[in-house]
Design an enzyme around this catalytic site. Structure first.
Site: not given
Length: 421
Positions: A22-23, A94, A118, A123, A125-127, A308, A330, A400
Protein backbone atom coordinates in the site's frame (compact mmCIF):
# COMPACT_ATOMS: atom_id res chain seq x y z
CA UNK A 1 -20.75 0.64 10.88
CA UNK A 2 -19.05 -2.74 10.45
CA UNK A 3 -17.62 -4.87 13.21
CA UNK A 4 -15.42 -7.96 13.11
CA UNK A 5 -16.38 -10.89 15.31
CA UNK A 6 -13.82 -13.58 16.16
CA UNK A 7 -14.13 -16.80 18.12
CA UNK A 8 -10.52 -17.40 19.04
CA UNK A 9 -8.30 -20.33 19.86
CA UNK A 10 -7.88 -21.87 16.40
CA UNK A 11 -4.29 -22.35 15.14
CA UNK A 12 -3.92 -20.93 11.63
CA UNK A 13 -2.91 -23.42 8.95
CA UNK A 14 -2.77 -22.70 5.24
CA UNK A 15 -1.49 -20.30 2.59
CA UNK A 16 -1.82 -16.53 2.42
CA UNK A 17 -0.91 -14.41 -0.61
CA UNK A 18 0.79 -11.15 0.37
CA UNK A 19 -0.57 -8.19 -1.57
CA UNK A 20 1.33 -5.31 -3.13
CA UNK A 21 2.59 -2.64 -0.77
CA UNK A 22 0.00 0.00 0.00
CA UNK A 23 2.64 2.52 1.05
CA UNK A 24 4.61 1.95 -2.16
CA UNK A 25 1.55 2.37 -4.38
CA UNK A 26 0.48 5.58 -2.64
CA UNK A 27 3.81 7.13 -3.68
CA UNK A 28 3.90 5.55 -7.13
CA UNK A 29 0.47 6.82 -8.16
CA UNK A 30 1.27 10.57 -7.77
CA UNK A 31 4.35 10.00 -9.96
CA UNK A 32 1.89 9.91 -12.87
CA UNK A 33 1.48 13.69 -12.43
CA UNK A 34 5.06 14.15 -13.66
CA UNK A 35 4.35 12.94 -17.20
CA UNK A 36 1.74 13.22 -19.93
CA UNK A 37 2.38 9.60 -20.91
CA UNK A 38 0.64 6.51 -19.45
CA UNK A 39 1.86 4.92 -16.22
CA UNK A 40 0.64 1.39 -15.50
CA UNK A 41 1.10 -0.04 -12.01
CA UNK A 42 0.57 -3.72 -11.22
CA UNK A 43 0.35 -5.62 -7.92
CA UNK A 44 -1.84 -2.82 -6.54
CA UNK A 45 -4.05 -3.86 -3.59
CA UNK A 46 -7.76 -3.06 -3.58
CA UNK A 47 -7.91 -0.77 -0.53
CA UNK A 48 -9.83 2.34 0.42
CA UNK A 49 -6.57 4.33 0.48
CA UNK A 50 -5.92 3.35 -3.15
CA UNK A 51 -9.46 4.39 -4.04
CA UNK A 52 -8.98 7.71 -2.25
CA UNK A 53 -5.73 8.41 -4.13
CA UNK A 54 -7.45 7.49 -7.40
CA UNK A 55 -10.23 9.96 -6.66
CA UNK A 56 -7.76 12.69 -5.79
CA UNK A 57 -5.73 12.23 -8.96
CA UNK A 58 -8.94 12.24 -11.01
CA UNK A 59 -9.88 15.64 -9.60
CA UNK A 60 -6.53 16.97 -10.87
CA UNK A 61 -7.34 15.88 -14.42
CA UNK A 62 -5.67 12.49 -14.62
CA UNK A 63 -7.44 9.57 -16.20
CA UNK A 64 -7.39 6.75 -13.65
CA UNK A 65 -8.55 3.20 -14.34
CA UNK A 66 -8.40 0.82 -11.36
CA UNK A 67 -9.04 -2.86 -12.04
CA UNK A 68 -9.16 -4.82 -8.76
CA UNK A 69 -9.48 -8.12 -10.64
CA UNK A 70 -6.07 -7.69 -12.31
CA UNK A 71 -4.59 -5.59 -9.46
CA UNK A 72 -3.66 -2.91 -11.99
CA UNK A 73 -4.03 0.85 -12.05
CA UNK A 74 -3.63 2.76 -15.32
CA UNK A 75 -2.96 6.47 -14.99
CA UNK A 76 -2.44 9.24 -17.52
CA UNK A 77 -2.34 12.99 -17.11
CA UNK A 78 -2.20 14.39 -20.62
CA UNK A 79 -3.15 17.73 -19.13
CA UNK A 80 -3.42 18.83 -15.52
CA UNK A 81 -6.74 20.69 -15.30
CA UNK A 82 -6.84 21.47 -11.59
CA UNK A 83 -4.08 22.44 -9.15
CA UNK A 84 -6.01 22.11 -5.90
CA UNK A 85 -6.10 19.00 -3.73
CA UNK A 86 -9.22 19.60 -1.72
CA UNK A 87 -9.62 19.12 2.03
CA UNK A 88 -12.55 16.72 1.65
CA UNK A 89 -10.22 14.15 0.06
CA UNK A 90 -6.85 14.94 1.62
CA UNK A 91 -8.25 14.78 5.17
CA UNK A 92 -8.91 11.06 4.71
CA UNK A 93 -5.32 10.06 4.06
CA UNK A 94 -1.95 11.57 4.79
CA UNK A 95 -0.35 10.21 1.62
CA UNK A 96 -2.50 12.64 -0.37
CA UNK A 97 0.11 15.28 0.45
CA UNK A 98 2.45 13.51 -1.99
CA UNK A 99 0.76 15.28 -4.91
CA UNK A 100 2.32 18.59 -3.82
CA UNK A 101 5.83 18.03 -5.18
CA UNK A 102 4.82 16.56 -8.55
CA UNK A 103 2.19 19.27 -9.12
CA UNK A 104 4.63 22.11 -8.52
CA UNK A 105 7.32 20.40 -10.59
CA UNK A 106 5.12 19.91 -13.66
CA UNK A 107 2.78 22.90 -13.56
CA UNK A 108 4.56 25.49 -11.42
CA UNK A 109 1.69 25.73 -8.98
CA UNK A 110 -0.28 23.74 -6.42
CA UNK A 111 -2.74 24.21 -3.58
CA UNK A 112 -2.90 21.21 -1.27
CA UNK A 113 -4.81 20.82 1.98
CA UNK A 114 -2.87 19.90 5.07
CA UNK A 115 -3.28 16.11 5.46
CA UNK A 116 -5.23 13.76 7.67
CA UNK A 117 -5.01 10.00 8.25
CA UNK A 118 -4.62 7.95 11.41
CA UNK A 119 -4.35 10.01 14.60
CA UNK A 120 -1.08 8.48 15.79
CA UNK A 121 1.00 11.64 16.14
CA UNK A 122 1.80 15.08 14.81
CA UNK A 123 3.69 13.98 11.67
CA UNK A 124 4.26 17.59 10.65
CA UNK A 125 4.83 18.47 7.00
CA UNK A 126 7.59 20.95 7.81
CA UNK A 127 10.25 18.86 6.06
CA UNK A 128 8.19 18.64 2.87
CA UNK A 129 7.87 22.41 2.81
CA UNK A 130 11.52 23.05 3.67
CA UNK A 131 12.64 20.87 0.77
CA UNK A 132 10.31 22.56 -1.74
CA UNK A 133 11.50 25.98 -0.63
CA UNK A 134 15.09 24.82 -1.17
CA UNK A 135 14.06 23.85 -4.70
CA UNK A 136 12.77 27.39 -5.28
CA UNK A 137 9.05 27.11 -4.60
CA UNK A 138 7.33 30.07 -2.97
CA UNK A 139 5.02 28.81 -0.23
CA UNK A 140 2.10 30.27 1.66
CA UNK A 141 0.00 28.61 4.36
CA UNK A 142 -3.56 29.91 4.35
CA UNK A 143 -6.87 28.50 5.64
CA UNK A 144 -5.46 25.01 6.09
CA UNK A 145 -3.89 24.85 2.62
CA UNK A 146 -0.34 24.98 1.34
CA UNK A 147 -0.13 27.21 -1.72
CA UNK A 148 3.01 26.75 -3.81
CA UNK A 149 4.26 28.76 -6.77
CA UNK A 150 7.25 28.14 -9.03
CA UNK A 151 6.41 29.98 -12.26
CA UNK A 152 9.95 29.61 -13.61
CA UNK A 153 10.24 26.01 -12.53
CA UNK A 154 12.13 24.35 -9.71
CA UNK A 155 15.92 24.43 -9.41
CA UNK A 156 18.19 21.77 -7.99
CA UNK A 157 19.59 22.30 -4.54
CA UNK A 158 21.25 20.60 -1.57
CA UNK A 159 18.66 19.43 0.96
CA UNK A 160 19.77 18.28 4.40
CA UNK A 161 16.97 16.62 6.35
CA UNK A 162 17.50 16.92 10.14
CA UNK A 163 15.61 13.65 10.59
CA UNK A 164 14.62 10.97 8.14
CA UNK A 165 11.11 11.34 6.74
CA UNK A 166 9.62 8.88 4.26
CA UNK A 167 6.98 11.25 2.87
CA UNK A 168 9.31 14.24 2.63
CA UNK A 169 11.93 12.11 0.85
CA UNK A 170 9.33 10.86 -1.64
CA UNK A 171 7.90 14.31 -2.31
CA UNK A 172 11.37 15.75 -2.83
CA UNK A 173 12.53 12.98 -5.18
CA UNK A 174 9.49 13.50 -7.41
CA UNK A 175 9.78 17.28 -7.41
CA UNK A 176 13.52 17.20 -8.13
CA UNK A 177 13.05 14.82 -11.06
CA UNK A 178 11.78 17.77 -13.15
CA UNK A 179 13.91 20.49 -11.55
CA UNK A 180 16.73 22.23 -13.42
CA UNK A 181 20.15 20.96 -12.40
CA UNK A 182 21.25 18.58 -9.67
CA UNK A 183 19.55 17.96 -6.33
CA UNK A 184 21.32 16.27 -3.43
CA UNK A 185 19.18 14.84 -0.63
CA UNK A 186 21.17 14.07 2.52
CA UNK A 187 19.82 11.99 5.41
CA UNK A 188 17.14 10.64 3.08
CA UNK A 189 14.86 7.89 4.31
CA UNK A 190 15.80 4.41 3.01
CA UNK A 191 12.52 2.46 3.22
CA UNK A 192 12.01 -0.15 0.46
CA UNK A 193 8.97 1.80 -0.74
CA UNK A 194 11.30 4.71 -1.59
CA UNK A 195 13.55 2.36 -3.52
CA UNK A 196 10.49 1.15 -5.40
CA UNK A 197 9.56 4.73 -6.29
CA UNK A 198 13.10 5.37 -7.52
CA UNK A 199 12.99 2.24 -9.71
CA UNK A 200 9.73 3.42 -11.27
CA UNK A 201 10.98 6.97 -11.86
CA UNK A 202 14.21 5.72 -13.43
CA UNK A 203 12.15 3.53 -15.77
CA UNK A 204 10.22 6.69 -16.66
CA UNK A 205 13.45 8.46 -17.60
CA UNK A 206 14.48 10.18 -14.37
CA UNK A 207 18.19 10.25 -13.46
CA UNK A 208 18.51 9.18 -9.82
CA UNK A 209 21.44 7.66 -7.93
CA UNK A 210 21.80 6.52 -4.33
CA UNK A 211 18.90 4.09 -4.00
CA UNK A 212 18.82 2.43 -0.58
CA UNK A 213 21.27 4.95 0.85
CA UNK A 214 20.86 8.13 2.87
CA UNK A 215 22.37 10.22 0.06
CA UNK A 216 20.34 10.56 -3.13
CA UNK A 217 21.46 12.50 -6.21
CA UNK A 218 18.98 13.57 -8.87
CA UNK A 219 19.76 15.13 -12.24
CA UNK A 220 16.61 16.98 -13.18
CA UNK A 221 15.07 16.34 -16.61
CA UNK A 222 12.93 18.61 -18.74
CA UNK A 223 10.42 15.78 -19.08
CA UNK A 224 10.01 12.10 -18.32
CA UNK A 225 7.81 9.43 -19.91
CA UNK A 226 5.53 6.61 -18.90
CA UNK A 227 6.29 3.02 -18.01
CA UNK A 228 4.89 -0.20 -16.61
CA UNK A 229 5.94 -1.02 -13.05
CA UNK A 230 5.16 -3.78 -10.54
CA UNK A 231 4.93 -2.63 -6.93
CA UNK A 232 6.86 -4.52 -4.26
CA UNK A 233 5.03 -6.76 -1.79
CA UNK A 234 3.65 -5.31 1.43
CA UNK A 235 6.25 -5.99 4.13
CA UNK A 236 3.82 -4.84 6.85
CA UNK A 237 1.14 -7.26 5.71
CA UNK A 238 3.80 -9.99 5.64
CA UNK A 239 4.78 -9.19 9.22
CA UNK A 240 1.17 -9.09 10.34
CA UNK A 241 0.34 -12.57 9.03
CA UNK A 242 3.61 -13.92 10.36
CA UNK A 243 2.51 -12.72 13.81
CA UNK A 244 -0.96 -14.18 13.26
CA UNK A 245 0.73 -17.57 12.96
CA UNK A 246 2.76 -16.86 16.10
CA UNK A 247 -0.13 -15.80 18.32
CA UNK A 248 -2.27 -18.82 17.32
CA UNK A 249 0.66 -21.28 17.40
CA UNK A 250 -0.04 -22.01 13.77
CA UNK A 251 1.74 -22.83 10.53
CA UNK A 252 1.27 -20.71 7.40
CA UNK A 253 2.95 -20.24 4.04
CA UNK A 254 3.18 -16.64 2.90
CA UNK A 255 3.17 -16.42 -0.90
CA UNK A 256 4.34 -13.70 -3.28
CA UNK A 257 7.01 -12.29 -0.97
CA UNK A 258 10.63 -12.62 0.10
CA UNK A 259 12.65 -12.17 3.25
CA UNK A 260 14.82 -9.23 2.22
CA UNK A 261 12.47 -6.37 3.07
CA UNK A 262 11.78 -7.60 6.62
CA UNK A 263 15.16 -8.52 8.10
CA UNK A 264 14.86 -6.55 11.37
CA UNK A 265 11.36 -7.85 12.03
CA UNK A 266 12.15 -11.46 11.11
CA UNK A 267 15.22 -11.45 13.34
CA UNK A 268 13.01 -10.50 16.28
CA UNK A 269 10.42 -13.09 15.28
CA UNK A 270 13.10 -15.78 15.36
CA UNK A 271 14.28 -14.61 18.79
CA UNK A 272 10.69 -14.96 19.91
CA UNK A 273 10.80 -18.66 19.01
CA UNK A 274 9.34 -18.74 15.50
CA UNK A 275 10.65 -21.03 12.78
CA UNK A 276 11.00 -19.19 9.46
CA UNK A 277 12.12 -20.84 6.24
CA UNK A 278 12.74 -18.76 3.14
CA UNK A 279 12.07 -20.09 -0.36
CA UNK A 280 11.84 -18.24 -3.69
CA UNK A 281 8.81 -15.94 -3.46
CA UNK A 282 7.50 -17.41 -0.23
CA UNK A 283 8.15 -17.78 3.50
CA UNK A 284 7.16 -20.81 5.57
CA UNK A 285 6.17 -19.77 9.10
CA UNK A 286 5.74 -22.07 12.09
CA UNK A 287 5.31 -21.46 15.80
CA UNK A 288 4.60 -24.51 17.95
CA UNK A 289 6.18 -23.43 21.26
CA UNK A 290 3.93 -23.48 24.32
CA UNK A 291 5.01 -19.94 25.28
CA UNK A 292 6.99 -17.50 23.17
CA UNK A 293 10.07 -15.66 24.40
CA UNK A 294 9.87 -12.03 25.60
CA UNK A 295 11.65 -9.32 23.60
CA UNK A 296 13.09 -5.83 23.89
CA UNK A 297 12.27 -3.72 20.83
CA UNK A 298 12.80 -0.13 19.72
CA UNK A 299 11.02 1.11 16.61
CA UNK A 300 13.36 2.86 14.20
CA UNK A 301 13.49 4.07 10.59
CA UNK A 302 14.33 1.39 8.06
CA UNK A 303 16.28 -0.88 8.29
CA UNK A 304 15.26 -0.91 11.97
CA UNK A 305 12.15 -2.48 13.45
CA UNK A 306 9.12 -0.86 11.75
CA UNK A 307 6.68 1.22 13.78
CA UNK A 308 3.89 -0.19 11.59
CA UNK A 309 4.42 -3.61 13.23
CA UNK A 310 4.70 -2.36 16.79
CA UNK A 311 1.02 -2.82 17.73
CA UNK A 312 0.84 -6.31 16.23
CA UNK A 313 4.03 -7.39 17.99
CA UNK A 314 2.68 -6.05 21.29
CA UNK A 315 -0.42 -8.22 20.94
CA UNK A 316 1.77 -11.31 20.52
CA UNK A 317 4.13 -10.37 23.35
CA UNK A 318 1.17 -10.02 25.71
CA UNK A 319 1.24 -13.85 25.77
CA UNK A 320 5.03 -14.21 26.14
CA UNK A 321 6.72 -16.16 28.92
CA UNK A 322 8.15 -13.12 30.70
CA UNK A 323 8.33 -9.34 30.47
CA UNK A 324 8.91 -7.47 27.20
CA UNK A 325 9.63 -3.81 26.52
CA UNK A 326 8.80 -1.76 23.45
CA UNK A 327 10.18 1.75 22.93
CA UNK A 328 8.14 3.66 20.31
CA UNK A 329 10.59 6.16 18.80
CA UNK A 330 8.72 7.18 15.66
CA UNK A 331 5.24 8.38 16.70
CA UNK A 332 4.35 9.90 20.06
CA UNK A 333 0.76 8.66 20.11
CA UNK A 334 0.93 5.08 18.90
CA UNK A 335 -0.14 3.22 22.02
CA UNK A 336 -3.89 3.72 21.68
CA UNK A 337 -4.37 -0.03 21.33
CA UNK A 338 -3.01 -0.64 24.84
CA UNK A 339 -6.25 0.02 26.80
CA UNK A 340 -8.13 -2.28 24.42
CA UNK A 341 -5.59 -5.09 24.78
CA UNK A 342 -5.76 -4.68 28.55
CA UNK A 343 -9.54 -5.09 28.31
CA UNK A 344 -8.81 -8.53 26.90
CA UNK A 345 -6.63 -9.47 29.88
CA UNK A 346 -3.22 -8.22 28.76
CA UNK A 347 -0.91 -6.62 31.34
CA UNK A 348 0.63 -3.59 29.65
CA UNK A 349 1.81 -0.36 31.24
CA UNK A 350 2.93 2.79 29.44
CA UNK A 351 5.60 5.19 30.67
CA UNK A 352 6.34 7.92 28.18
CA UNK A 353 7.46 6.30 24.92
CA UNK A 354 7.94 2.88 26.51
CA UNK A 355 5.54 0.01 27.01
CA UNK A 356 6.17 -2.77 29.51
CA UNK A 357 4.34 -5.96 28.58
CA UNK A 358 4.09 -8.66 31.26
CA UNK A 359 3.10 -11.87 29.54
CA UNK A 360 -0.11 -13.56 30.64
CA UNK A 361 -1.27 -17.14 30.14
CA UNK A 362 -4.35 -16.27 28.12
CA UNK A 363 -6.40 -13.44 26.64
CA UNK A 364 -10.18 -13.27 27.04
CA UNK A 365 -12.57 -12.22 24.30
CA UNK A 366 -14.16 -8.79 24.79
CA UNK A 367 -15.78 -5.90 22.97
CA UNK A 368 -13.02 -3.53 21.87
CA UNK A 369 -12.67 -0.39 19.75
CA UNK A 370 -10.22 0.11 16.89
CA UNK A 371 -8.44 3.48 16.88
CA UNK A 372 -6.19 3.35 13.82
CA UNK A 373 -5.06 1.00 11.07
CA UNK A 374 -2.32 -0.97 12.83
CA UNK A 375 -4.12 -0.92 16.19
CA UNK A 376 -7.12 -2.46 14.44
CA UNK A 377 -5.21 -5.44 13.15
CA UNK A 378 -3.44 -5.87 16.50
CA UNK A 379 -6.86 -6.39 18.06
CA UNK A 380 -7.67 -8.92 15.34
CA UNK A 381 -4.52 -10.86 16.25
CA UNK A 382 -5.45 -10.75 19.93
CA UNK A 383 -8.95 -11.97 19.07
CA UNK A 384 -7.54 -14.91 17.11
CA UNK A 385 -5.80 -16.15 20.26
CA UNK A 386 -8.35 -15.12 22.91
CA UNK A 387 -10.69 -17.51 24.71
CA UNK A 388 -14.27 -16.71 23.74
CA UNK A 389 -15.69 -14.08 21.41
CA UNK A 390 -14.03 -10.79 20.51
CA UNK A 391 -16.01 -8.03 18.77
CA UNK A 392 -13.95 -5.24 17.22
CA UNK A 393 -15.80 -2.04 16.38
CA UNK A 394 -14.82 0.77 13.96
CA UNK A 395 -12.97 -1.61 11.67
CA UNK A 396 -13.17 0.76 8.69
CA UNK A 397 -9.53 1.49 9.50
CA UNK A 398 -8.65 -2.04 8.39
CA UNK A 399 -9.98 -1.46 4.89
CA UNK A 400 -7.35 1.24 4.42
CA UNK A 401 -4.47 -1.22 4.69
CA UNK A 402 -5.49 -4.90 4.50
CA UNK A 403 -7.03 -6.50 1.43
CA UNK A 404 -9.49 -9.35 2.13
CA UNK A 405 -8.33 -9.72 5.73
CA UNK A 406 -11.23 -11.85 6.93
CA UNK A 407 -11.15 -14.07 3.84
CA UNK A 408 -7.40 -14.70 4.12
CA UNK A 409 -7.64 -15.60 7.80
CA UNK A 410 -10.79 -17.70 7.37
CA UNK A 411 -9.08 -19.68 4.59
CA UNK A 412 -6.50 -20.69 7.22
CA UNK A 413 -9.16 -21.86 9.67
CA UNK A 414 -9.91 -18.72 11.68
CA UNK A 415 -13.47 -18.33 12.97
CA UNK A 416 -13.89 -14.73 11.84
CA UNK A 417 -16.66 -12.76 10.18
CA UNK A 418 -17.68 -9.19 9.46
CA UNK A 419 -21.01 -7.94 10.70
CA UNK A 420 -22.96 -4.77 10.02
CA UNK A 421 -24.45 -3.07 13.05
Amino acid sequence: MDSIVINGGVPLRGEIYIAGAKNACLALMPAAILTSEPLTLSNVPNLTDIITMSQLLSTLGLKVEHNPQTSEVNLQGKKITCYKADYDIVRKMRASFLVLGPLVARTGQAEVSLPGGCAIGARAVDLHLMALEKLGAQLELSNGYVKAQAPRGLKGSVINFPVRSVGATENTIMAASLATGETAINNAACEPEIGDLIDCLVAMGAKIEGKNTGSIRIQGQTSIGGTRHQAIHDRIELGTYCLAAAITRGEVTLKGCKQGLNEAFLNKAKQMGMHIESEPNQLNIKCNADRINPLTISTEPYPGFPTDLQAQMMAVLSLANGTSEIDERIFENRFMHVPELNRMGADIQITGSKATIRGVRKLIGAQVMATDLRASVALVLAGLAAHGTTTIRRVYHLDRGYEKLEQKLAACGANIKREQL
